[in-house]
Design a protein around this motif. Structure first.
Motif, PDB file in Angstrom:
ATOM      1  N   VAL A  10      -0.390  -5.924   3.426  1.00  0.00           N
ATOM      2  CA  VAL A  10      -1.397  -6.794   2.824  1.00  0.00           C
ATOM      3  C   VAL A  10      -0.933  -8.240   2.965  1.00  0.00           C
ATOM      4  CG1 VAL A  10      -2.539  -7.460   0.664  1.00  0.00           C
ATOM      5  CG2 VAL A  10      -2.160  -5.029   1.191  1.00  0.00           C
ATOM      6  N   GLU A  11      -1.792  -9.082   3.500  1.00  0.00           N
ATOM      7  CA  GLU A  11      -1.466 -10.494   3.695  1.00  0.00           C
ATOM      8  C   GLU A  11      -2.311 -11.413   2.806  1.00  0.00           C
ATOM      9  OE1 GLU A  11       1.044 -11.263   5.448  1.00  0.00           O
ATOM     10  OE2 GLU A  11       1.371  -9.440   6.637  1.00  0.00           O
ATOM     11  N   ASP A  12      -3.317 -10.862   2.129  1.00  0.00           N
ATOM     12  CA  ASP A  12      -4.174 -11.673   1.261  1.00  0.00           C
ATOM     13  C   ASP A  12      -3.348 -12.322   0.158  1.00  0.00           C
ATOM     14  OD1 ASP A  12      -6.240 -10.723   2.778  1.00  0.00           O
ATOM     15  OD2 ASP A  12      -6.782  -9.129   1.361  1.00  0.00           O
ATOM     16  N   LYS A  13      -3.768 -13.522  -0.277  1.00  0.00           N
ATOM     17  CA  LYS A  13      -3.022 -14.266  -1.286  1.00  0.00           C
ATOM     18  C   LYS A  13      -3.854 -14.491  -2.552  1.00  0.00           C
ATOM     19  CE  LYS A  13       0.549 -14.749   1.404  1.00  0.00           C
ATOM     20  NZ  LYS A  13       1.810 -14.008   1.119  1.00  0.00           N
ATOM     21  N   ILE A  14      -3.136 -14.656  -3.662  1.00  0.00           N
ATOM     22  CA  ILE A  14      -3.737 -15.020  -4.935  1.00  0.00           C
ATOM     23  C   ILE A  14      -2.798 -16.006  -5.613  1.00  0.00           C
ATOM     24  CG2 ILE A  14      -2.665 -13.092  -6.189  1.00  0.00           C
ATOM     25  CD1 ILE A  14      -5.180 -12.966  -7.932  1.00  0.00           C
ATOM     26  N   VAL A  58       0.589   0.361  -2.380  1.00  0.00           N
ATOM     27  CA  VAL A  58       1.962   0.813  -2.638  1.00  0.00           C
ATOM     28  C   VAL A  58       2.897  -0.372  -2.435  1.00  0.00           C
ATOM     29  CG1 VAL A  58       3.766   2.478  -2.073  1.00  0.00           C
ATOM     30  CG2 VAL A  58       1.348   3.109  -1.807  1.00  0.00           C
ATOM     31  N   LEU A  59       3.678  -0.688  -3.469  1.00  0.00           N
ATOM     32  CA  LEU A  59       4.577  -1.841  -3.429  1.00  0.00           C
ATOM     33  C   LEU A  59       6.022  -1.376  -3.323  1.00  0.00           C
ATOM     34  CD1 LEU A  59       1.862  -2.865  -4.719  1.00  0.00           C
ATOM     35  CD2 LEU A  59       3.236  -4.568  -5.923  1.00  0.00           C
ATOM     36  N   VAL A  60       6.762  -1.953  -2.387  1.00  0.00           N
ATOM     37  CA  VAL A  60       8.158  -1.592  -2.161  1.00  0.00           C
ATOM     38  C   VAL A  60       9.009  -2.861  -2.151  1.00  0.00           C
ATOM     39  CG1 VAL A  60       9.812  -0.586  -0.525  1.00  0.00           C
ATOM     40  CG2 VAL A  60       7.542   0.444  -0.809  1.00  0.00           C
ATOM     41  N   ALA A  61      10.078  -2.881  -2.937  1.00  0.00           N
ATOM     42  CA  ALA A  61      11.001  -4.027  -2.921  1.00  0.00           C
ATOM     43  C   ALA A  61      11.776  -4.008  -1.615  1.00  0.00           C
ATOM     44  CB  ALA A  61      11.946  -3.955  -4.114  1.00  0.00           C
ATOM     45  N   ASN A  62      11.753  -5.128  -0.891  1.00  0.00           N
ATOM     46  CA  ASN A  62      12.358  -5.156   0.439  1.00  0.00           C
ATOM     47  C   ASN A  62      13.795  -5.668   0.430  1.00  0.00           C
ATOM     48  OD1 ASN A  62      12.147  -4.607   3.193  1.00  0.00           O
ATOM     49  ND2 ASN A  62      11.763  -6.771   3.677  1.00  0.00           N
ATOM     50  N   LEU A  84       7.046  -5.826  -0.400  1.00  0.00           N
ATOM     51  CA  LEU A  84       6.121  -5.405   0.655  1.00  0.00           C
ATOM     52  C   LEU A  84       4.946  -4.670   0.016  1.00  0.00           C
ATOM     53  CD1 LEU A  84       8.646  -3.985   3.300  1.00  0.00           C
ATOM     54  CD2 LEU A  84       7.716  -6.309   3.133  1.00  0.00           C
ATOM     55  N   VAL A  85       3.737  -5.057   0.391  1.00  0.00           N
ATOM     56  CA  VAL A  85       2.538  -4.410  -0.148  1.00  0.00           C
ATOM     57  C   VAL A  85       1.864  -3.646   0.982  1.00  0.00           C
ATOM     58  CG1 VAL A  85       0.332  -4.724  -1.317  1.00  0.00           C
ATOM     59  CG2 VAL A  85       2.260  -6.235  -1.869  1.00  0.00           C
ATOM     60  N   PHE A  86       1.838  -2.318   0.843  1.00  0.00           N
ATOM     61  CA  PHE A  86       1.233  -1.449   1.849  1.00  0.00           C
ATOM     62  C   PHE A  86      -0.160  -1.022   1.379  1.00  0.00           C
ATOM     63  CE2 PHE A  86       5.788  -0.945   2.286  1.00  0.00           C
ATOM     64  CZ  PHE A  86       6.008  -0.851   3.656  1.00  0.00           C
ATOM     65  N   ARG A  87      -1.098  -0.967   2.314  1.00  0.00           N
ATOM     66  CA  ARG A  87      -2.447  -0.483   2.007  1.00  0.00           C
ATOM     67  C   ARG A  87      -2.838   0.559   3.036  1.00  0.00           C
ATOM     68  NH1 ARG A  87      -6.340  -5.146   0.785  1.00  0.00           N
ATOM     69  NH2 ARG A  87      -5.037  -5.083  -1.107  1.00  0.00           N
ATOM     70  N   ALA A  88      -3.366   1.681   2.553  1.00  0.00           N
ATOM     71  CA  ALA A  88      -3.796   2.743   3.464  1.00  0.00           C
ATOM     72  C   ALA A  88      -4.983   2.268   4.293  1.00  0.00           C
ATOM     73  CB  ALA A  88      -4.159   3.987   2.664  1.00  0.00           C
ATOM     74  N   LYS A  89      -4.941   2.545   5.586  1.00  0.00           N
ATOM     75  CA  LYS A  89      -6.055   2.196   6.462  1.00  0.00           C
ATOM     76  C   LYS A  89      -7.232   3.136   6.205  1.00  0.00           C
ATOM     77  CE  LYS A  89      -3.538   0.076  10.332  1.00  0.00           C
ATOM     78  NZ  LYS A  89      -3.238   0.152  11.780  1.00  0.00           N
ATOM     79  N   GLN A  90      -8.413   2.707   6.620  1.00  0.00           N
ATOM     80  CA  GLN A  90      -9.611   3.515   6.433  1.00  0.00           C
ATOM     81  C   GLN A  90      -9.422   4.894   7.055  1.00  0.00           C
ATOM     82  OE1 GLN A  90     -13.151   1.651   7.917  1.00  0.00           O
ATOM     83  NE2 GLN A  90     -14.523   3.172   7.029  1.00  0.00           N
TER      84      GLN A  90
END
Length: 401
Positions: A10-14, A58-62, A84-90
């Protein structure tokens, strides 16, 4: 197939100004050994962009992948740069992605590509080359649901134990720090005008009729005989000064024991164990040869009075440590009658904590054994689900810390 085929970063920012403390995730707030997430200590001191994670990511400390820090997000929020923020693909299931990244083999793989010695960081490109078998979406969902069910049960047990610990701490504080134990009329002693007297050794007032005692007046204290490197892996817990126990092929004690770390980063840390165990030569075990039922009182005394004072050590500069005398000669206010009432009150809570810790350890073991079998197809969900019901070995013990 590779991880990159079912997930993406995930590359989106807030902005940090748009989230609450509970929604902020850092490498420190994700807990070691796959235990989920705690609330962060504080938000960033200045407004900054964060990775915008969503529920189901899913968040993993890198940093230091060997610590196995992973969390399945149940809320939306923002994460710091080294998470690291992982997102399942469609077409793929997010709970399956969580199960995949929960494997010990994933963290071992990430460590192989990590860069840096003191603070190794995973290589993001290498991580995405992690290989996995191909599963249908239906199979993914079955595996994911099973692992999420176990995760939710683990979280519930930890939450209940946290509440039980908080209740015991509050009661101990009322009775043995504030001295508002029930008087003969059932009213809080000190607040109701109970007589107090100055105790020079404790440097404070204590209730009339109470005395100051030392840990060694009640408990026998001993350490192990070997260094961590000399422990031969086996069926028994081996306690060093680190938070996580390793194993040993022999034990030196069987029963209830309050454990105190004697040196290093966790000096003064207090835990409890019931069962057969071995010890590092700088880890202290405090046991009761008589009145074993009172062990809960001494556990709480050391955890709530001794640990805050001696945490981080009292001696040494580069490597902090405590000595036997620090522990043996630790003084506290004591009254036998009130101690007995306290033990009668907290024993059901204490026993419940131990039972839930036993279930946590059993479920964790089952999960970690099942994951590789599920991923290589040796176990099919719904076909061999009964594997979740095997018994613990007879030498299994329980750790409270």
């Amino acid at each position: 197939m590779k991880l990159s085929q079912i997930a993406e970063y995930v590359e989106d920012k807030i902005s940090s100004s748009q989230i609450t403390l509970e929604e902020y995730v850092t490498t420190d707030s994700i807990l070691q050994n796959k235990q989920g997430k705690a609330v962060a200590t504080n938000l960033p001191p200045t407004v900054c962009p964060l990775t915008h994670y969503l529920k189901g990511d899913v968040l993993v400390a890198n940093i230091r992948p060997y610590l196995k820090k992973v969390w399945y997000a149940n809320i939306n929020g923002g994460a710091s740069a080294d998470v690291l923020v992982f997102r399942a693909k469609q077409g793929n299931d997010s709970t399956f992605l969580y199960a995949l990244l929960l494997q010990d083999s994933f963290f071992a793989y990430a460590m192989k590509g990590a860069k840096g010695s003191k603070m190794p960081r995973g290589d993001k490109d290498q991580i995405m080359r992690y290989e996995l078998p191909t599963f249908t979406l239906h199979e993914q969902k079955n595996i994911g649901k099973l692992i999420i069910d176990i995760t939710n049960k683990l979280s519930l047990n930890r939450a209940v134990n946290h509440n039980l610990e908080a209740m015991a701490k509050q009661l101990y504080d009322y009775w043995f720090v504030q001295f508002d134990f029930p008087d003969e009329n059932g009213k809080p002693y000190k607040s109701s005008g109970g007589k107090m007297g100055w105790n020079e050794k404790l440097k404070r007032e204590i209730p009339q009729g109470w005395k100051d005692c030392k840990i060694k007046d009640f408990m026998r204290i001993f350490t192990g005989k070997k260094d961590v490197s000399k422990a031969v892996p086996g069926n028994y817990k081996f306690f060093s000064c680190a938070p996580e126990a390793i194993t040993s092929n022999e034990y030196i004690y069987d029963g209830y024991a309050v454990l105190v770390s004697g040196n290093g980063s966790y000096t003064g840390r207090v835990g409890f164990y019931r069962g057969k165990f071995d010890l590092y030569q700088r880890t202290y075990a405090c046991v009761l040869d008589e009145e074993v039922r009172n062990v809960s009182f001494f556990y709480y005394t050391l955890r709530y009075l001794f640990q805050p004072i001696y945490s981080g050590g009292k001696h040494g500069s580069s490597i902090p440590y405590i000595v036997l005398g620090d522990l043996a000669d630790f003084r506290f206010a004591f009254n036998e009658t009130i101690c007995k009432k306290f033990v009668d009150t907290v024993t059901p809570m204490f026993d419940e904590q131990l039972l839930r810790l036993q279930e946590i350890e059993k479920l964790t073991k089952q999960r970690d054994e099942l994951l590789p079998l599920l991923m290589n197809g040796q176990v099919k969900v719904g076909v061999e689900r009964s594997r979740l019901n095997y018994d613990l070995p007879n030498n299994h013990g329980i750790l409270l810390c």
